[in-house]
Design an enzyme around this catalytic site. Structure first.
Site, PDB file in Angstrom:
ATOM      1  N   SER A   1     -16.162 115.980 -27.726  1.00 18.87           N
ATOM      2  CA  SER A   1     -15.400 114.731 -27.726  1.00 18.87           C
ATOM      3  C   SER A   1     -15.073 114.320 -26.297  1.00 18.87           C
ATOM      4  O   SER A   1     -14.581 115.125 -25.510  1.00 18.87           O
ATOM      5  CB  SER A   1     -14.122 114.946 -28.535  1.00 18.87           C
ATOM      6  OG  SER A   1     -13.391 113.771 -28.514  1.00 18.87           O
TER       7      SER A   1
ATOM      8  N   ASN B   1      -9.914 111.970 -25.627  1.00 26.00           N
ATOM      9  CA  ASN B   1     -10.697 110.769 -25.340  1.00 26.00           C
ATOM     10  C   ASN B   1      -9.909 109.542 -25.793  1.00 26.00           C
ATOM     11  O   ASN B   1      -9.470 109.473 -26.940  1.00 26.00           O
ATOM     12  CB  ASN B   1     -12.032 110.863 -26.105  1.00 26.00           C
ATOM     13  CG  ASN B   1     -12.924 109.676 -25.822  1.00 26.00           C
ATOM     14  OD1 ASN B   1     -12.564 108.785 -25.059  1.00 26.00           O
ATOM     15  ND2 ASN B   1     -14.091 109.683 -26.435  1.00 26.00           N
TER      16      ASN B   1
ATOM     17  N   SER C   1     -11.969 107.741 -28.774  1.00 31.26           N
ATOM     18  CA  SER C   1     -12.718 108.764 -29.501  1.00 31.26           C
ATOM     19  C   SER C   1     -13.226 108.228 -30.847  1.00 31.26           C
ATOM     20  O   SER C   1     -12.474 107.602 -31.607  1.00 31.26           O
ATOM     21  CB  SER C   1     -11.802 109.965 -29.737  1.00 31.26           C
ATOM     22  OG  SER C   1     -12.517 110.981 -30.390  1.00 31.26           O
TER      23      SER C   1
HETATM   24  N1  LIG Z   1     -21.695 106.534 -18.317  1.00 30.96           N
HETATM   25  C1  LIG Z   1     -20.380 106.359 -18.199  1.00 30.96           C
HETATM   26  N2  LIG Z   1     -19.884 105.633 -17.176  1.00 30.96           N
HETATM   27  C2  LIG Z   1     -18.578 105.426 -17.073  1.00 30.96           C
HETATM   28  N3  LIG Z   1     -17.657 105.932 -17.908  1.00 30.96           N
HETATM   29  C3  LIG Z   1     -18.091 106.659 -18.935  1.00 30.96           C
HETATM   30  C4  LIG Z   1     -19.473 106.894 -19.153  1.00 30.96           C
HETATM   31  N4  LIG Z   1     -19.601 107.659 -20.251  1.00 30.96           N
HETATM   32  C5  LIG Z   1     -18.335 107.854 -20.720  1.00 30.96           C
HETATM   33  N5  LIG Z   1     -17.451 107.259 -19.946  1.00 30.96           N
HETATM   34  C6  LIG Z   1     -15.974 107.273 -20.108  1.00 30.96           C
HETATM   35  O1  LIG Z   1     -15.662 108.302 -20.971  1.00 30.96           O
HETATM   36  C7  LIG Z   1     -14.932 107.854 -22.081  1.00 30.96           C
HETATM   37  C8  LIG Z   1     -15.314 108.636 -23.331  1.00 30.96           C
HETATM   38  O2  LIG Z   1     -16.617 108.416 -23.643  1.00 30.96           O
HETATM   39  P1  LIG Z   1     -17.128 108.290 -25.108  1.00 30.96           P
HETATM   40  O3  LIG Z   1     -16.160 107.539 -25.895  1.00 30.96           O
HETATM   41  O4  LIG Z   1     -18.493 107.841 -25.043  1.00 30.96           O
HETATM   42  O5  LIG Z   1     -17.050 109.774 -25.567  1.00 30.96           O
HETATM   43  P2  LIG Z   1     -17.588 110.389 -26.859  1.00 30.96           P
HETATM   44  O6  LIG Z   1     -18.539 111.439 -26.515  1.00 30.96           O
HETATM   45  O7  LIG Z   1     -18.125 109.307 -27.739  1.00 30.96           O
HETATM   46  O8  LIG Z   1     -16.347 111.009 -27.519  1.00 30.96           O
HETATM   47  P3  LIG Z   1     -15.961 111.162 -29.028  1.00 30.96           P
HETATM   48  O9  LIG Z   1     -16.753 112.276 -29.570  1.00 30.96           O
HETATM   49  O10 LIG Z   1     -14.540 111.463 -29.004  1.00 30.96           O
HETATM   50  O11 LIG Z   1     -16.264 109.861 -29.639  1.00 30.96           O
HETATM   51  C9  LIG Z   1     -15.289 106.427 -22.201  1.00 30.96           C
HETATM   52  O12 LIG Z   1     -14.229 105.716 -22.760  1.00 30.96           O
HETATM   53  C10 LIG Z   1     -15.509 106.022 -20.757  1.00 30.96           C
HETATM   54  O13 LIG Z   1     -14.302 105.687 -20.168  1.00 30.96           O
HETATM   55 MG   LIG Z   2     -17.679 108.469 -29.417  1.00 26.39          MG
END
Ligand SMILES: Nc1ncnc2c1ncn2[C@@H]1O[C@H](COP(=O)(O)OP(=O)(O)OP(=O)(O)O)[C@@H](O)[C@H]1O
Ligand SMILES: [Mg+2]
Length: 1105
Positions: free
Chosen positions: A142, A192, A195
């Site tokens: 996450s 997150n 999330s």
């Molecule tokens: N490539 C990126 N560039 C800039 N910020 C990023 C990038 N990837 C992720 N983030 C930052 O990280 C945060 C969390 O990413 P994301 O929501 O994609 O996580 P996740 O893996 O989907 O988590 P979860 O499993 O909880 O959904 C995003 O809100 C963003 O702020």
């Molecule tokens: Mg996600």
């Protein structure tokens, strides 16, 4: 997959691993590889090593420091062959611009810096050009950046495919599904701020040109418990905060909500603000997105109303009530909230109140209503809120799918993007975490199967020399959770369905019993059985050793969450609501559809949907993005070694690199490989007749590829490094260009030649036609001239020749011609204009020209004679005889006697007295020798006074033709005896044998007949010269004197061949008894009817009428 434009699979490769690992043969010198890479500065011009396969030495430490070094230099992407490792930067980097899209769109995977766009491009081009369905598996815990990665992939694909109006709409709809689903399905967690609290798998469908047609979203288990409760410092789903922050005052009023979150029970008391997240703006974005997707205003409003209802349910307070039976009961404390909810959903308050505060149990067809305690009431309320929200979320996904789904039946290519909740370890892990981690376990299994296990198995299958690389296979954990023969989920289901009291403790006991000795399972009991004292493991918990770490799950709540029970009364109440959307969410509330059967459990449903997802993923070509979270603080530029190390471990990155290094990056069956590269060698181009394997060997050895780079399996050729493949591809690209130039050259030559020949042919044709035309014209001209000359010459010659004849003969010729022509015309006219054939008609057309008058007259006569002849030919004998008699009369009297003219039409009757009917005569007739010629009544004039006309009785005068019995006698008059000579007998009226008078042969004296008599009465005066001369002549009066005289004449002529001596005159002398009397016939006065004789001496005057 992997390389744009080739059909092989690229999977883990190769490797000289450091001796410490003891894995894999040292088949290649890393230095040499690095040397090879020097040829490609773009790959090496990165910080650290862009592809971990090239890392030297390879160890967990070096891998980690490589990732760290790169991360700190903002190089967040690193490859392991075709797998992309993405370390979350937690800050915006300038690497997602349109220019970058452009670069990766046209670039080569290995020629560019590692980037998520490269894998997106690779998958997309493989789908478009190779027609292979793709899936992009994004994994990581996450907050590692999965959702962001999936959005980057989608935006890249949207940017590179075509830009037509239709496509743009589809792309917009697909992209805009993200903010909507994130608003309803994402929440802030400790790990997150955004999330994903649901799993999402999106199939984007493309047509054969690679243009997106639409998509299909599948969602997996929303963490609905968050609707009613969340950990401190976390938030409920974004939509609630967005709605309160972004809705206008009238909208809030309509939804009966307060703007301040603290007024709503489900949102908690903490400050809802999140740094870098503007809920109000996001609310606007969500509304815009829904409009773009195709939601109607009414749908949006209904959606918000149901969302508001969920919030309002959290505001509902229950209070304990006292019941007479002593049982606990509850009631609604803040009735206004209940009223608001009922107004929003169009339901009677009492129905909802009853559904919330009591429960109806049906047992043996009896309904028992029991009051609920306050705790039960709250449980029911929360269950209702959770159910409404999760069903609303499902509806949302279905509704988005309706808009983006492809309806056309054409064959489609699919790119699936999986963004599912990441592996989670919290302080307190419940059923949701168990399910989420199970899902991650399955994804890890897929990764292991496809990248590690399957890969190595293939080397064995193909007979490639291979030293196995050990890796952790998590199947054992998957089995522990999902095995149909008694995995944790099955035991949980059994416990849920078991009659009797069930609780977390009974469930735990069941688990202990089943998995007490399982190496990946721990509980208080199992630990104590193993004589281990583990105080970190509470008695209500069990622990599972996941691939990513040990997670302690609190068994409390598992049974309730798995059963996911909603009191039927509440579902029925919702079904009764007038709110169409809410009502449609509860079809199970319809009493007609009510069933006593337990619905499938949440665990069961999730397992089934995960298995479907796995099948789906297995059927596609996988592309991996492995996301790594660099720190727990969501801070940019922080790289926590331990955190990353644990992720590197559980993601199995090191094993991945090892297998890849030891193995071969690329493999392909011989035939397609030969097809693709045979154009690179003169041995195989343009034709290869041997086997495909021999062809590939000949080809690759001709290309001077080092033998250690290649391995020949039973059915496939293996190429060790991607660089070799890149090299091959590059050569192929150049060769294709060359060949394209040759084709282009040949084609252009052919086109110009064809064009030239066409023009030449056309020119020849045109000239031929033109020449022909000119010649024809000339010939015609000459012909006309020749004919003219010829005509003149002939005319001159002929004129010269015929000059002598011409003038003298011309008139006659012309006249003859004209004459003939006129005659022809005349005859033809005559022929068409002949007069009728009746004899009496003597008409005849006049001669058209004077010179034809005679001929016309002649023709008239001829025609008339011919008409008469025809007439005569058809006459009978009697008629002919009568006509002859008439003719004879004509000869005798025509022009001599006045009476003759009028008498012509009167027919001669012969027997005027009916003699032939007279019996006496008939008797005599038998003896008579001749035919009766005439029998008429006559009167004899008195010789003495001439008056006898009246006094003298009329006499019959029969006249017979000569009889047959006396052939020599020329004539006979009856009545005579047979022996009597023929005699002229003026017979008496009373028939009797009469005295003979003048025999016919002696008759020719003079028979005098008066010339004038006007009508009817006739005088006949035969001059008697014969034997009866003493009495003198007899003067007879007859009405048919012409007939009598004619017949006498005929008989006489026939008998004696002498003509009658007939005198037709008005004055003649007669002999009465020897005195000669002069008879004068005069016209009597008008009006008298009979002739009158007046005698005076020797004169007698006969007055005729
Ligand atoms: N490539 C990126 N560039 C800039 N910020 C990023 C990038 N990837 C992720 N983030 C930052 O990280 C945060 C969390 O990413 P994301 O929501 O994609 O996580 P996740 O893996 O989907 O988590 P979860 O499993 O909880 O959904 C995003 O809100 C963003 O702020
Ligand atoms: Mg996600």
């Amino acid at each position: 997959m992997l390389f744009p434009g080739h059909g092989g699979e690229v999977v883990p490769t190769q490797s000289p691993l450091d001796g410490s690992t003891g894995l894999g043969p040292v088949s290649q010198n890393p230095g040499a590889r690095a040397g090879a890479m020097e040829a490609n500065p773009s790959v090496l011009a990165t910080v650290g090593v862009g592809d971990l396969v090239l890392l030297d030495p390879l160890s967990e430490e070096s891998l980690l420091s490589n990732l760290r070094e790169r991360f700190l230099h903002k190089e967040i992407y690193t490859y392991i062959g075709n797998v992309v490792i993405s370390v979350n930067p937690y800050r915006q980097l300038p690497i997602y611009s349109a220019e970058m899209v452009e670069q990766y769109c046209n670039g080569n995977f290995y020629a560019m810096k590692p980037h998520i766009y490269a894998i997106a491009e690779d998958a997309y081009s493989s789908l478009r050009d190779r027609n292979r369905d793709q899936c992009i598996l994004i994994t990581g815990e996450s907050g590692a950046g999965k959702t962001e990665a999936s959005k980057l992939v989608m935006s890249y694909v949207a940017a590179v495919c075509s830009k037509g109006a239709d496509v743009t709409k589809v792309k917009e709809q697909l992209l805009q599904s993200n903010p909507v689903l994130e608003a309803f399905g994402n929440a802030k967690t400790i790990r997150n701020n955004n999330s994903s609290r649901f799993g999402k798998y999106m199939d984007v469908e493309f047509d054969f040109k690679g243009e997106p047609l639409g998509g299909l979203i599948s969602n997996y288990l929303l963490e609905k418990s968050r609707v009613v409760w969340h950990v401190k410092n976390e938030r409920n789903f974004h939509i609630f905060y967005q709605l309160l922050a972004g809705a206008s005052d009238p909208l809030l009023k309509r939804l009966k909500l307060q703007r301040d979150c603290r007024h709503h029970g489900y949102l908690g008391d903490e400050n809802p603000r999140l740094p870098g997240m503007d809920d109000a703006t996001n609310f606007q974005a969500v509304q815009d997105a829904m409009r773009i997707i195709g939601f109607s205003e009414a749908e949006v409003m209904q959606l918000l109303e149901v969302t508001a209802v969920v919030l309002k349910l959290g505001d509902l307070q229950l209070s304990g009530q006292f019941q007479a039976s002593g049982m606990d009961a509850c009631g609604i404390q803040n009735i206004q909230v209940l009223r608001d909810i009922c107004e929003l959903i169009g339901l009677q308050e009492s129905i909802l109140e009853q559904a919330l505060c009591s429960r109806t149990v049906e047992a043996k067809q009896e309904k028992v209503v029991t009051a609920l305690s306050v705790a039960q009431g709250y449980f029911g309320r929360d269950a209702l809120a959770k159910n409404i929200y999760s069903r609303l979320f499902d509806w949302l996904v279905t509704r988005i799918n309706e808009s983006i789904q492809v309806t056309a039946g054409e064959r489609r290519k699919v790119m699936g993007v999986l963004d599912i909740y990441g592996f989670e370890i919290f302080q307190d892990n419940s059923f949701e975490q168990f399910i989420i981690n199970y899902c991650n376990e399955k994804l890890q299994q897929i990764f292991i199967l496809m990248t590690l296990k399957e890969e190595q198995e293939e080397y064995f299958r193909e007979g490639i020399k291979w030293t196995p690389v050990t890796f952790f296979d998590n199947s054992i954990i998957c089995d522990l959770i999902e095995s149909g023969k008694g995995g944790i989920l099955v035991l949980l289901d059994e416990e849920c369905l078991r009659p009797g009291t069930v609780s977390a403790a009974t469930f735990l006991a069941k688990l202990d019993q089943a998995f007490g000795s399982h190496e990946h399972y721990e509980s208080r009991k199992s630990q104590s059985d193993r004589h281990i004292t583990d105080t970190s493991l509470p008695s209500t918990c069990f622990r599972v050793h996941h691939y990513a770490g040990k997670v302690t799950y609190n068994a409390t709540g598992f049974i309730e969450k798995n059963t996911d029970r909603l009191y039927r009364g509440l579902a029925q109440a919702m079904w009764q609501a007038k709110h169409t959307l809410l009502r449609s969410l509860f079809p199970d509330g319809d009493p007609k559809k009510a069933s006593l059967k337990m619905p499938p459990t949440a665990g069961f449903q999730f397992k089934a949907s995960i298995n479907t997802l796995m099948k789906n993923l297995y059927s596609k070509n996988p592309n991996y993005i492995r996301c790594i979270k660099p720190n727990e603080n969501q801070a940019p530029g922080q790289f926590t070694d331990e955190l990353v190390r644990s992720q590197v471990r559980y993601l199995g990155l090191l094993e991945n690199v090892r297998v890849r290094r030891a193995g071969y990056a690329y493999r392909q069956p011989y035939q397609p490989c030969l097809e693709r590269y045979r154009l690179l060698s003169t041995h195989t181009w343009p034709r290869w007749t041997g086997t495909a394997r021999d062809g590939v060997q000949a080809l690759l050895s001709d290309l001077d590829i080092p033998p250690e780079e290649l391995a020949y399996g039973h059915t496939k050729v293996f190429i060790r490094t991607p660089q070799t493949l890149f090299n091959l591809e590059e050569r192929r690209r150049r060769r294709v260009e060359e060949l394209a130039t040759v084709i282009q050259k040949t084609y252009r030559g052919w086109r110009c030649r064809t064009q030239y020949q066409l023009m030449r042919k056309s020119q020849i044709l045109i000239s031929a036609w033109f020449r022909g035309h000119a010649q024809k014209k000339r010939y015609q001209h000459m012909k006309r001239a020749a004919l003219l000359i010829q005509t003149y010459a002939r005319g001159w010659k002929t004129r010269k020749e015929y000059k002598k004849y011409f003038r003298s003969g011309a008139t006659a010729r012309l006249a003859c011609f004209i004459y003939r022509r006129l005659l022809q015309k005349f005859f033809l006219g005559l022929k068409n204009n002949l007069p009728p054939l009746t004899v009496s008609d003597r008409s005849w057309p006049p001669a058209p020209y004077r010179f034809l008058t005679n001929a016309n007259q002649e023709l008239k006569t001829i025609f008339y004679h011919w008409k008469c002849k025809k007439y005569r030919d058809q006459l009978s004998l009697e008629k002919r005889a009568a006509m002859q008699t008439k003719l004879c009369a004509s000869e005798l009297f025509k022009g001599k006697k006045t009476r003759y003219g009028p008498s012509v039409p009167e027919p001669f009757q012969g027997d005027y007295v009916g003699l032939q009917k007279n019996p006496k005569y008939q008797k005599l007739q038998a003896a008579a020798r001749g035919k009766l010629v005439l029998a008429d009544t006559v009167r004899k004039v008195n010789q003495a006074n001439g008056k006898g006309l009246g006094g003298f009785p009329p006499m019959s005068m029969p006249l017979h033709a000569p009889g047959e019995r006396v052939p020599n006698s020329p004539c006979a008059l009856a009545p005579c005896h047979a022996s009597d000579p023929p005699t002229w007998v003026p017979a008496l009226s009373a028939w009797r044998p009469c005295r003979l008078h003048t025999p016919i042969p002696e008759l020719p004296g003079v028979l005098a007949v008066p010339a004038q008599d006007a009508d009817g009465t006739w005088c006949l005066l035969p001059q008697q010269t014969g034997t009866g001369g003493a009495k003198g002549d007899v003067l007879l009066v007859s009405d048919h004197v012409i007939e009598v005289v004619t017949r006498v004449h005929q008989v006489l002529l026939e008998t004696t061949q002498q003509a009658l001596n007939l005198q037709i005159a008005d004055q003649f002398s007669t002999q009465f008894k020897k005195s000669s009397i002069a008879v004068t016939v005069v016209q009597g006065p008008k009006g008298h009817l009979e002739p009158v004789c007046k005698k005076k001496g020797k004169k007698m005057e006969v007055l005729v009428c």
